[in-house]
Design a protein around this motif. Structure first.
Motif, PDB file in Angstrom:
ATOM      1  N   GLY A 154      -7.501  -1.094 -11.957  1.00 33.61           N
ATOM      2  CA  GLY A 154      -8.764  -0.372 -11.910  1.00 33.61           C
ATOM      3  C   GLY A 154      -8.884   0.584 -10.738  1.00 33.61           C
ATOM      4  O   GLY A 154      -9.904   1.255 -10.577  1.00 33.61           O
ATOM      5  N   GLY A 155      -7.863   0.635  -9.867  1.00 34.09           N
ATOM      6  CA  GLY A 155      -7.871   1.549  -8.734  1.00 34.09           C
ATOM      7  C   GLY A 155      -8.361   0.939  -7.439  1.00 34.09           C
ATOM      8  O   GLY A 155      -8.333   1.594  -6.393  1.00 34.09           O
ATOM      9  N   ARG A 156      -8.808  -0.334  -7.473  1.00 33.21           N
ATOM     10  CA  ARG A 156      -9.290  -0.986  -6.252  1.00 33.21           C
ATOM     11  C   ARG A 156      -8.114  -1.323  -5.350  1.00 33.21           C
ATOM     12  O   ARG A 156      -7.052  -1.737  -5.813  1.00 33.21           O
ATOM     13  CB  ARG A 156     -10.049  -2.270  -6.620  1.00 33.21           C
ATOM     14  CG  ARG A 156     -10.723  -2.959  -5.431  1.00 33.21           C
ATOM     15  CD  ARG A 156     -11.282  -4.318  -5.855  1.00 33.21           C
ATOM     16  NE  ARG A 156     -10.208  -5.252  -6.139  1.00 33.21           N
ATOM     17  CZ  ARG A 156      -9.600  -6.006  -5.218  1.00 33.21           C
ATOM     18  NH1 ARG A 156      -9.987  -5.935  -3.940  1.00 33.21           N
ATOM     19  NH2 ARG A 156      -8.629  -6.819  -5.559  1.00 33.21           N
ATOM     20  N   VAL A 157      -8.301  -1.141  -4.043  1.00 37.06           N
ATOM     21  CA  VAL A 157      -7.269  -1.534  -3.086  1.00 37.06           C
ATOM     22  C   VAL A 157      -7.058  -3.042  -3.191  1.00 37.06           C
ATOM     23  O   VAL A 157      -8.010  -3.823  -3.136  1.00 37.06           O
ATOM     24  CB  VAL A 157      -7.675  -1.140  -1.652  1.00 37.06           C
ATOM     25  CG1 VAL A 157      -6.690  -1.723  -0.632  1.00 37.06           C
ATOM     26  CG2 VAL A 157      -7.729   0.377  -1.517  1.00 37.06           C
ATOM     27  N   SER A 158      -5.785  -3.434  -3.322  1.00 35.41           N
ATOM     28  CA  SER A 158      -5.489  -4.856  -3.538  1.00 35.41           C
ATOM     29  C   SER A 158      -4.418  -5.378  -2.582  1.00 35.41           C
ATOM     30  O   SER A 158      -3.841  -6.434  -2.831  1.00 35.41           O
ATOM     31  CB  SER A 158      -5.036  -5.082  -4.986  1.00 35.41           C
ATOM     32  OG  SER A 158      -3.881  -4.299  -5.266  1.00 35.41           O
ATOM     33  N   GLY A 159      -4.180  -4.640  -1.506  1.00 31.34           N
ATOM     34  CA  GLY A 159      -3.204  -5.099  -0.527  1.00 31.34           C
ATOM     35  C   GLY A 159      -2.503  -3.924   0.127  1.00 31.34           C
ATOM     36  O   GLY A 159      -2.941  -2.767   0.013  1.00 31.34           O
ATOM     37  N   ASP A 166      10.583  -8.663   2.640  1.00 30.66           N
ATOM     38  CA  ASP A 166       9.889  -9.361   1.563  1.00 30.66           C
ATOM     39  C   ASP A 166       8.742  -8.548   0.992  1.00 30.66           C
ATOM     40  O   ASP A 166       8.003  -9.017   0.134  1.00 30.66           O
ATOM     41  CB  ASP A 166       9.404 -10.741   2.023  1.00 30.66           C
ATOM     42  CG  ASP A 166       8.706 -10.711   3.372  1.00 30.66           C
ATOM     43  OD1 ASP A 166       8.694  -9.654   4.009  1.00 30.66           O
ATOM     44  OD2 ASP A 166       8.176 -11.765   3.784  1.00 30.66           O
ATOM     45  N   GLY A 167       8.529  -7.323   1.507  1.00 33.99           N
ATOM     46  CA  GLY A 167       7.694  -6.345   0.830  1.00 33.99           C
ATOM     47  C   GLY A 167       6.206  -6.472   0.980  1.00 33.99           C
ATOM     48  O   GLY A 167       5.694  -6.624   2.085  1.00 33.99           O
ATOM     49  N   ASP A 168       5.510  -6.420  -0.172  1.00 36.44           N
ATOM     50  CA  ASP A 168       4.070  -6.209  -0.205  1.00 36.44           C
ATOM     51  C   ASP A 168       3.287  -7.474   0.143  1.00 36.44           C
ATOM     52  O   ASP A 168       3.764  -8.598  -0.022  1.00 36.44           O
ATOM     53  CB  ASP A 168       3.655  -5.739  -1.596  1.00 36.44           C
ATOM     54  CG  ASP A 168       4.431  -4.517  -2.064  1.00 36.44           C
ATOM     55  OD1 ASP A 168       4.962  -3.805  -1.197  1.00 36.44           O
ATOM     56  OD2 ASP A 168       4.509  -4.291  -3.280  1.00 36.44           O
ATOM     57  N   LEU A 169       2.055  -7.237   0.630  1.00 38.22           N
ATOM     58  CA  LEU A 169       1.102  -8.314   0.862  1.00 38.22           C
ATOM     59  C   LEU A 169      -0.156  -8.006   0.074  1.00 38.22           C
ATOM     60  O   LEU A 169      -0.774  -6.949   0.271  1.00 38.22           O
ATOM     61  CB  LEU A 169       0.763  -8.431   2.347  1.00 38.22           C
ATOM     62  CG  LEU A 169       1.866  -8.929   3.285  1.00 38.22           C
ATOM     63  CD1 LEU A 169       1.386  -8.873   4.728  1.00 38.22           C
ATOM     64  CD2 LEU A 169       2.285 -10.343   2.923  1.00 38.22           C
ATOM     65  N   THR A 170      -0.548  -8.889  -0.827  1.00 37.96           N
ATOM     66  CA  THR A 170      -1.759  -8.678  -1.601  1.00 37.96           C
ATOM     67  C   THR A 170      -2.954  -9.338  -0.920  1.00 37.96           C
ATOM     68  O   THR A 170      -2.807 -10.325  -0.199  1.00 37.96           O
ATOM     69  CB  THR A 170      -1.603  -9.235  -3.029  1.00 37.96           C
ATOM     70  OG1 THR A 170      -1.280 -10.624  -2.958  1.00 37.96           O
ATOM     71  CG2 THR A 170      -0.497  -8.486  -3.769  1.00 37.96           C
ATOM     72  N   ALA A 171      -4.126  -8.768  -1.141  1.00 36.16           N
ATOM     73  CA  ALA A 171      -5.343  -9.276  -0.507  1.00 36.16           C
ATOM     74  C   ALA A 171      -6.547  -8.853  -1.318  1.00 36.16           C
ATOM     75  O   ALA A 171      -6.500  -7.879  -2.087  1.00 36.16           O
ATOM     76  CB  ALA A 171      -5.464  -8.754   0.922  1.00 36.16           C
ATOM     77  N   ARG A 172      -7.636  -9.544  -1.123  1.00 35.55           N
ATOM     78  CA  ARG A 172      -8.883  -9.182  -1.784  1.00 35.55           C
ATOM     79  C   ARG A 172      -9.604  -8.082  -1.011  1.00 35.55           C
ATOM     80  O   ARG A 172     -10.337  -7.302  -1.583  1.00 35.55           O
ATOM     81  CB  ARG A 172      -9.759 -10.423  -1.937  1.00 35.55           C
ATOM     82  CG  ARG A 172      -9.046 -11.507  -2.756  1.00 35.55           C
ATOM     83  CD  ARG A 172      -9.871 -12.755  -2.883  1.00 35.55           C
ATOM     84  NE  ARG A 172     -11.033 -12.500  -3.723  1.00 35.55           N
ATOM     85  CZ  ARG A 172     -12.055 -13.349  -3.839  1.00 35.55           C
ATOM     86  NH1 ARG A 172     -12.046 -14.473  -3.134  1.00 35.55           N
ATOM     87  NH2 ARG A 172     -13.067 -13.077  -4.628  1.00 35.55           N
ATOM     88  N   VAL A 173      -9.397  -8.044   0.315  1.00 37.58           N
ATOM     89  CA  VAL A 173      -9.955  -6.969   1.147  1.00 37.58           C
ATOM     90  C   VAL A 173      -8.909  -6.578   2.191  1.00 37.58           C
ATOM     91  O   VAL A 173      -8.293  -7.462   2.803  1.00 37.58           O
ATOM     92  CB  VAL A 173     -11.250  -7.407   1.867  1.00 37.58           C
ATOM     93  CG1 VAL A 173     -11.751  -6.285   2.795  1.00 37.58           C
ATOM     94  CG2 VAL A 173     -12.336  -7.768   0.861  1.00 37.58           C
ATOM     95  N   VAL A 174      -8.719  -5.286   2.369  1.00 40.96           N
ATOM     96  CA  VAL A 174      -7.894  -4.758   3.453  1.00 40.96           C
ATOM     97  C   VAL A 174      -8.835  -4.149   4.487  1.00 40.96           C
ATOM     98  O   VAL A 174      -9.747  -3.383   4.139  1.00 40.96           O
ATOM     99  CB  VAL A 174      -6.913  -3.681   2.947  1.00 40.96           C
ATOM    100  CG1 VAL A 174      -6.222  -2.967   4.119  1.00 40.96           C
ATOM    101  CG2 VAL A 174      -5.877  -4.314   2.023  1.00 40.96           C
TER     102      VAL A 174
END
Length: 453
Positions: A154-159, A166-174
């Motif tokens: 949906g375009g929301r920032v997710s990390g 080990d790359g990306d970190l996902t989060a509910r809020v950055v």
């Protein structure tokens, strides 16, 4: 946040474990550590990213830490914070090429709890602040650079994307606290509505830390024990809009200038040349005599004020501290760390509230700006929004320092057998020599009254 809201945020985090963390904070400076501390205190899973090998490793700092916001974050902070000296003497100096006029204030009240301000080394201060966040449960991830944002369908920032294997970190809020050139805030489109170029709202701070024996510092600056002095200087940068500073550490002094980027480019001068001019001024050179250079550093400073700030919240993202242009440059006040701490604290609380409510959209995070508007962070910036333009004007930079010094020189010159001149005569004569017209004074007085009144 009240205890019941802490519980709500924790429960929401536990029931929605579809991300690596609830909150990822990028940048372990004062804003980032305060944000991580408050989010962790709310029971959230928090990662605090720092691109240096340890918090404070890459920082330069030319100012004073003011402690009132720490009263709320860390009770009895003065018993724990790494301090060089408590500032009990505050001076404002205006210079011409051969003159100096100083307004000097000192008080013993600032030399005992709860204290007012302190000089501190950022390498020590940032490490201490980050350790508080770790103690509250945040995970410090050093030597890691956030290279971009992740987004959900949906375009929301997710990390964030990182340079780690080990790359990306996902989060509910950055929470972006990644400094004056915040690439994350730019990628999120939060700077889209800021007028002009970023260089027009940015200054370059250059600083030297000079070693002097502790007893020499105390003798020259008239302090003792852990007391110290902070001197802010106007009229010391020639044709380049800016200002200077000189403050005491325990066994060193820091001297530097803050220069408009566009003004520096137009002048063709090097920043170290401007700093050398300040160090050699007759009013400054005796204070530095015999000092040994320990460090030279430079750092960009966001000094555009309220009108240069980005949007503070987007879908899944908040921005705080220098990344949100929250350094206050208002003449006698040049402050950044306290505003970063305040913004970071409210960002952490706003993120926790949004997660507890199950809405981390732009609308769900909009309470962050409301919190800042009610606090000193945006209240001060909004009230003083016209001051950066006034401070960097040619009259404030060159004409008024010369006017004040001329009047002081005339007032204290004994010219017998002539009678002593009146103050009005001295003022009008100095204004005429400096090309200052009444309409200029009225215009600047109006701006100053609206801002400081």
């Amino acid at each position: 946040m009240p205890p019941e809201r802490h519980t709500e945020a924790s429960a929401a985090a536990r029931t929605e474990g579809d991300t690596d963390f609830d909150v990822v904070v990028v940048g372990a400076g004062p804003a980032g550590s305060a944000a991580a501390l408050e989010a962790a205190r709310a029971g959230l899973r928090v990662a605090l990213l720092e691109r240096g090998p340890y918090p404070g490793a890459k920082n330069v700092y030319g100012g004073v830490v003011y402690g009132r916001i720490l009263d709320e974050l860390v009770p009895d902070w003065w018993e724990h914070m790494p301090v060089q000296r408590w500032v009990t003497r505050r001076s404002t100096m205006v210079l011409t090429g051969h003159q100096a006029l100083t307004v000097d204030f000192r008080t013993e009240d600032w030399g005992r709890p709860p204290y007012n301000g302190a000089t501190a080394f950022r390498s020590e201060l940032d490490g201490w602040l980050a350790s508080l966040a770790e103690d509250a449960g945040a995970v410090l991830v050093p030597a890691t650079t956030a290279t971009g944002l992740l987004r959900d369908p949906g375009g929301r920032v997710s990390g964030v994307r990182t340079d780690r294997p080990d790359g990306d970190l996902t989060a509910r809020v950055v929470i972006a606290c990644d400094g004056v050139n915040s690439f994350l805030a730019k990628e999120a489109g939060l700077f889209a509505k800021v007028p002009g170029r970023q260089s027009e709202h940015t200054s370059l701070g250059v600083k030297e830390t000079l070693a002097l024996p502790r007893e020499v510092i105390e003798e020259r600056f008239g302090v003792s024990g852990r007391h110290g002095q902070d001197i802010e200087i106007l009229g010391c940068t020639g044709s380049v809009p800016g200002g200077g500073f000189l403050y005491t550490n325990l066994d060193s002094v820091s001297v530097g200038v803050v220069l408009s980027l566009t003004g520096l480019a137009a002048s063709g001068r090097r920043p170290e040349e401007v700093l050398a001019g300040l160090k050699s001024h007759p009013a400054v050179a005796p204070l530095l005599r015999g000092a040994e250079l320990k460090e030279y550093s430079a750092h960009l400073i966001p000094e555009g004020g309220y009108d240069s700030m980005p949007e503070l919240a987007g879908d899944g993202i908040l921005v705080a501290g220098d990344a949100a242009a929250m350094c206050l440059a208002a003449g006698v006040w040049l402050e950044g760390v306290n505003y970063a701490l305040g913004a970071g604290m409210h960002a952490g609380r706003a993120a926790a509230a949004a997660i507890a409510a199950g809405d981390t959209s732009r609308a769900g995070l909009a309470g962050y700006r409301g919190r800042l508007e009610e606090s000193f962070v945006l209240a001060d910036h909004r009230r003083l929004r016209r001051v950066p333009g006034l401070v960097f004007s040619e009259r404030m930079q060159q004409t008024y320092p010369g006017l004040l010094c001329d009047v002081a020189q005339g007032f204290f010159t004994v010219d017998n057998p002539r009678p002593k001149p009146g103050l009005r005569r001295l003022l009008t004569g100095a204004a005429r020599r400096r090309g200052l017209r009444l309409r200029h004074v009225l215009s600047d007085a109006f701006t100053g009254t609206r801002s400081f009144g």
